[in-house]
Design a protein around this motif. Sequence first.
Motif, mmCIF file in Angstrom:
data_model
loop_
_atom_site.group_PDB
_atom_site.id
_atom_site.type_symbol
_atom_site.label_atom_id
_atom_site.label_comp_id
_atom_site.label_asym_id
_atom_site.label_seq_id
_atom_site.Cartn_x
_atom_site.Cartn_y
_atom_site.Cartn_z
ATOM 1 N N PHE A 163 55.925 46.880 34.678
ATOM 2 C CA PHE A 163 55.145 47.197 35.534
ATOM 3 C C PHE A 163 53.237 48.200 35.337
ATOM 4 N N MET A 164 52.193 48.052 35.048
ATOM 5 C CA MET A 164 51.548 48.017 34.486
ATOM 6 C C MET A 164 50.816 49.142 35.706
ATOM 7 N N MET A 179 44.536 41.855 29.477
ATOM 8 C CA MET A 179 45.570 42.067 30.916
ATOM 9 C C MET A 179 46.157 41.462 31.740
ATOM 10 N N TYR A 180 44.640 41.552 33.041
ATOM 11 C CA TYR A 180 44.394 40.950 34.790
ATOM 12 C C TYR A 180 44.937 38.784 34.229
ATOM 13 N N SER A 181 44.851 38.439 32.916
ATOM 14 C CA SER A 181 44.703 36.748 32.715
ATOM 15 C C SER A 181 46.079 36.135 32.713
ATOM 16 N N LEU A 182 47.046 37.297 32.434
ATOM 17 C CA LEU A 182 48.460 37.166 32.153
ATOM 18 C C LEU A 182 49.005 36.537 33.700
ATOM 19 N N ALA A 183 49.726 34.956 32.818
ATOM 20 C CA ALA A 183 50.226 34.328 34.767
ATOM 21 C C ALA A 183 52.045 34.518 33.900
ATOM 22 N N ASP A 184 52.467 35.224 33.541
ATOM 23 C CA ASP A 184 53.770 35.757 33.375
ATOM 24 C C ASP A 184 54.232 36.060 34.614
ATOM 25 N N PRO A 185 56.038 35.392 34.706
ATOM 26 C CA PRO A 185 56.298 35.901 36.521
ATOM 27 C C PRO A 185 56.490 37.509 36.256
ATOM 28 N N ILE A 190 48.859 46.049 38.136
ATOM 29 C CA ILE A 190 48.703 47.218 39.408
ATOM 30 C C ILE A 190 47.581 47.928 39.094
ATOM 31 N N ALA A 191 46.454 47.454 40.036
ATOM 32 C CA ALA A 191 45.180 48.081 39.661
ATOM 33 C C ALA A 191 45.132 49.347 40.465
ATOM 34 N N ARG A 450 44.570 38.092 37.319
ATOM 35 C CA ARG A 450 45.474 38.642 39.122
ATOM 36 C C ARG A 450 45.913 39.559 38.613
ATOM 37 N N PHE A 451 46.415 40.345 39.746
ATOM 38 C CA PHE A 451 46.553 41.704 40.002
ATOM 39 C C PHE A 451 46.453 42.414 41.177
ATOM 40 N N ALA A 452 47.194 43.252 41.605
ATOM 41 C CA ALA A 452 47.699 43.891 42.602
ATOM 42 C C ALA A 452 46.337 45.173 42.894
ATOM 43 N N LEU A 453 45.773 45.496 43.555
ATOM 44 C CA LEU A 453 44.789 46.361 43.736
ATOM 45 C C LEU A 453 45.725 47.538 44.140
ATOM 46 N N MET A 454 45.475 48.569 44.059
ATOM 47 C CA MET A 454 46.336 49.693 45.233
ATOM 48 C C MET A 454 45.263 51.267 44.899
#
Length: 474
Positions: A163-164, A179-185, A190-191, A450-454
């Motif tokens: 969790f970065m 970082m954000y282009s990594l698709a590994d599950p 977290i931006a 792919r990232f979560a914005l928080m």
Amino acid sequence: MNYLSTRGGLAPARFSEVLLGGLAPDGGLVVPEQYPRVDAATLGRWRGLSYAELAFEVLSLYATDIEPAVLRQLTASAYNAQVFGTDEITPLSPLGNDGLHLLHLSNGPTLAFKDIAMQLLGRLFEHVLARSGAQLNILGATSGDTGSAAEYAMRGRRGIRVFMLSPHGRMSAFQAAQMYSLADPNIFNIAVDGVFDDCQDMVKAVSADLGFKQRYAIGTVNSINWARVVAQVVYYFRAYFAATQQNEQRVSFTVPSGNFGNVLAGHIAREMGLPISRLVVATNENDVLDEFFRSGRYRVRGSAETFQTSSPSMDISKASNFERFVYDLVGRDGERVAALWRDVDARGEFDLSASPEFAAISRYGFASGRSTHSNRLDTIRAVHARYGRVVDTHTADGLAVAERWREPGIPMICLETALPAKFADTIREALGADAPRPAGFDGLESKVQRFALMPADVPMLKHYIAARCPLAAA
Ligand SMILES: *Cc1c(COP(=O)(O)O)cnc(C)c1O
């Protein structure tokens, strides 16, 4: 090999426990009870080894509770041309013909030296976790290099999630895309709507909730991790062999420094018996370390006094690994170290300028200097004009400072800590042209991200983690 705390208290005894742990319980850093000495015969034998074999030899002196066959397999799997693009792993190349060299540490997947330790760390973590059937959820904050090196080292590894946290919109386009282009599950980016300090505060707040930390097996991979430091010792030996013909010759190193992890590895190599003349600590405008080596005064800075520079991976206000060197400097006296860091907590500084230890500091070979934005630009231009090479901004800080500490007849090895493609804006400012981009990185910025914005909200972060982790075994 057993381990101790720099503040005199207990530490986890074995390497595999040190590997997954953070600070010692008394708040100190974990150090080996002594540095193994490498004699002339061993040095002679090591000269002919491949990088992976040498890494095995160095690591096996410290990781005595990992079975040798496993360690050999892990080092072979980390240090090869598939991962680092070259069998040499860390090639050395001359700049001109008077003994100046660049040590290329940035051929790993994220183009910065942190890959070298992190690639081994990921494999060690996976092995030790599998052995005990445990899980690890790595929580970290990054302003760029560390987070991506950790993600590329941990992607797809069993038993591990990452969790970065990163400051939304504040990294270079290249760093964010990496970082954000990594698709590994098992990788969660977290931006955070905030700055790097906000990210770091959120990590601290989550880690301070011991119940949560235990329930969800939260750990870190920050720069105080002992295994990272040991893995970095290897390339000092390797560079020495590449720059010399026989084992009596001496060499010097210049190291672009922030948290003092890289140059600490050089100090350890020297304590182990590697014939190093000078270890030059190069800083940027954030010159905590340069100030110490010039004056004996260690004065940490607040965030208002921490400058945002064009060598951002060195923008630190306190050097987290520095305590390990100070422990050696004061004769491995844990109570003394504890007292010095009480001063840091109370007054933001300690002062060794009048101490006999600081008077004798030259026996450790350290020298230092600082570099500024205009020094960086001048150095990037001069290196390009003179040698036809493009260096990154951190490496430029090192080269600028190295000039001041050359000794006739002694090779000066400057550590290249990142490739210029990562810091495109400053390279364009210096040279009016783009930095060369290594093969395989074309079109990186246009990959799906792919990232979560928080928002900078701790309960929200805990909820996010809890929803993605099964409870750790009680
Ligand atoms: C991390 C980093 C540094 C600083 O290294 P420390 O071990 O923290 O002293 C220097 N340059 C680059 C490019 C880095 O990523």
